[in-house]
Design a protein around this motif. Structure first.
Motif, short mmCIF file in Angstrom:
data_model
loop_
_atom_site.label_atom_id
_atom_site.label_comp_id
_atom_site.label_asym_id
_atom_site.label_seq_id
_atom_site.Cartn_x
_atom_site.Cartn_y
_atom_site.Cartn_z
N GLU A 84 -1.35 -3.65 1.95
CA GLU A 84 -2.64 -3.54 2.65
C GLU A 84 -3.32 -2.23 2.27
OE1 GLU A 84 -1.69 -4.22 6.78
OE2 GLU A 84 -1.40 -6.37 6.42
N GLU A 85 -3.62 -2.15 0.97
CA GLU A 85 -4.17 -0.90 0.44
C GLU A 85 -5.49 -0.53 1.09
OE1 GLU A 85 -3.10 -3.46 -1.34
OE2 GLU A 85 -1.60 -2.74 -2.78
N GLN A 86 -6.21 -1.55 1.61
CA GLN A 86 -7.49 -1.24 2.26
C GLN A 86 -7.30 -0.35 3.49
OE1 GLN A 86 -5.92 -4.13 2.35
NE2 GLN A 86 -6.44 -5.37 4.12
N HIS A 87 -6.07 -0.34 4.04
CA HIS A 87 -5.78 0.51 5.20
C HIS A 87 -4.96 1.75 4.80
CE1 HIS A 87 -7.47 -2.56 7.68
NE2 HIS A 87 -6.50 -3.42 7.50
N CYS A 88 -4.97 2.10 3.53
CA CYS A 88 -4.19 3.27 3.05
C CYS A 88 -4.42 4.46 4.00
CB CYS A 88 -4.64 3.64 1.63
SG CYS A 88 -3.83 5.15 1.03
N LEU A 89 -3.30 5.05 4.45
CA LEU A 89 -3.41 6.13 5.43
C LEU A 89 -4.07 7.36 4.83
CD1 LEU A 89 0.08 5.74 7.18
CD2 LEU A 89 -2.14 4.83 7.91
N LYS A 90 -4.03 7.48 3.51
CA LYS A 90 -4.72 8.62 2.87
C LYS A 90 -6.12 8.24 2.42
CE LYS A 90 -0.43 10.75 1.52
NZ LYS A 90 0.56 10.91 0.46
N GLY A 91 -6.50 7.00 2.67
CA GLY A 91 -7.85 6.54 2.30
C GLY A 91 -7.85 5.84 0.96
N MET A 92 -8.28 4.58 0.95
CA MET A 92 -8.41 3.91 -0.35
C MET A 92 -9.65 4.46 -1.06
SD MET A 92 -11.16 1.64 -0.39
CE MET A 92 -12.32 0.99 0.81
N VAL A 93 -9.69 4.25 -2.38
CA VAL A 93 -10.82 4.75 -3.17
C VAL A 93 -11.75 3.59 -3.47
CG1 VAL A 93 -11.51 5.88 -5.33
CG2 VAL A 93 -9.35 6.53 -4.20
N GLY A 94 -12.98 3.69 -3.00
CA GLY A 94 -13.96 2.64 -3.26
C GLY A 94 -14.39 2.62 -4.71
N CYS B 72 -3.09 5.46 -2.28
CA CYS B 72 -1.95 6.35 -2.53
C CYS B 72 -0.74 5.59 -3.08
CB CYS B 72 -1.59 7.14 -1.27
SG CYS B 72 -0.48 6.28 -0.13
N GLY B 73 -0.60 4.32 -2.72
CA GLY B 73 0.51 3.51 -3.24
C GLY B 73 1.83 3.75 -2.56
N ASP B 74 1.86 4.66 -1.59
CA ASP B 74 3.13 5.13 -1.07
C ASP B 74 3.24 5.08 0.45
OD1 ASP B 74 5.61 6.16 -1.68
OD2 ASP B 74 4.97 8.19 -1.12
N CYS B 75 2.12 4.97 1.16
CA CYS B 75 2.17 5.00 2.63
C CYS B 75 2.60 3.62 3.16
CB CYS B 75 0.80 5.40 3.19
SG CYS B 75 -0.46 4.14 2.98
N SER B 76 2.78 3.53 4.50
CA SER B 76 3.28 2.26 5.05
C SER B 76 2.30 1.11 4.79
CB SER B 76 3.56 2.42 6.55
OG SER B 76 2.41 2.90 7.21
N SER B 77 1.00 1.38 4.85
CA SER B 77 0.01 0.32 4.57
C SER B 77 0.09 -0.13 3.12
CB SER B 77 -1.41 0.81 4.87
OG SER B 77 -1.57 1.10 6.22
N CYS B 78 0.09 0.82 2.21
CA CYS B 78 0.14 0.46 0.79
C CYS B 78 1.42 -0.32 0.47
CB CYS B 78 0.07 1.71 -0.09
SG CYS B 78 -1.58 2.42 -0.15
N ARG B 79 2.54 0.09 1.08
CA ARG B 79 3.80 -0.61 0.80
C ARG B 79 3.81 -2.03 1.34
NH1 ARG B 79 7.39 2.98 3.17
NH2 ARG B 79 6.32 4.92 2.73
#
Ligand code: ZN
Ligand code: ZN
Length: 230
Positions: A104-114, A94-101
């Motif tokens: 740590e995109e692998q933990h994206c709260l909306k789900g990273m895209v494999g 998503c690029g915008d959640c706390s993980s992405c910011r």
């Protein structure tokens, strides 16, 4: 839409075969990559054989992708046509959640895209690197330095980073001892990386059948787990 020629599995039991697939039209921040090499990871085999469940077919595996940028969207800033680039196991988040910011995109709260077998943010199923071309948003495209041949760079994108990350996190280096269990696809990367970082490296393998390779790759010690003395 750009057409890519790929190797796809059409079921859990069928061998991979040639298939023409459509990549998405280049969006403003997308990069079209001409794939030159793609590593074979055992995850590819688990996925196409549906050993982890929820596989979708046809399925093009491959997440150790190295190639050359063939075209870029109008707003792409990080890459240019002709650049040597790689793509690993993720192609979007998503690029915008706390993980992405936090990076740590692998933990994206909306789900990273494999890279394959996932639903992209455009709603399309993602397909991997056993193909001639792939379209990936620029943030998930990595630069490959000139000094690394593309075929050698490809396996760094999964087996390499998987072993590099814990070695780095736990401070492998001079004065530290590292033991690698198994000299397989990841294990041999672990040996090379730990040795390059300056650690004292031991391989714990099932037998001594790969001892010569292990020592050649940089291990200082090599033991068989089947040996009752260890
Ligand atoms: Zn992998
Ligand atoms: Zn996110």
């Amino acid at each position: 839409m750009p057409t890519a020629h790929a190797y796809a599995a059409t079921s859990a039991k069928s061998p991979l075969g040639p298939l023409a697939i459509q990549r998405r039209e280049l969006g403003p921040r997308d990069v079209l990559i001409e794939v030159k090499f793609c590593g074979i990871c055992h995850s590819d085999i688990h996925t196409v054989r549906d050993e982890w469940g929820a596989a979708t077919y046809p399925l093009v595996p491959g997440h150790e992708i190295a190639g050359i940028v063939a075209s870029v969207g109008a707003e792409v800033k990080k890459h240019a046509v002709g650049d040597r680039v790689g793509v690993g196991c993720m192609v979007d988040s998503c690029g915008d959640c706390s993980s992405c910011r936090k990076g740590e995109e692998q933990h994206c709260l909306k789900g990273m895209v494999g890279t394959y077998g996932a639903t992209g943010r455009d709603g399309q199923l993602t397909q991997g690197g056993y193909s001639t071309h792939i379209v990936v948003t620029e943030d998930f495209v990595l630069k490959i330095p000139e000094g690394i041949p593309l075929d050698a760079a490809a396996p760094l994108l999964c087996a390499g980073i998987t072993t590099y990350s814990p070695l780095r996190r736990w401070g492998a280096g001079p004065g530290k001892k590292v033991a690698i269990v198994g000299l397989g696809g990841l294990g041999h990367m672990g040996v090379k990386l730990a040795r390059a970082m300056g650690a004292e490296v031991t391989v714990l393998s099932q037998s001594l059948s790969k001892k010569e390779d292990g020592l050649r790759l940089g291990a200082h010690h090599y033991y068989a787990l089947s040996d009752p003395r260890i």
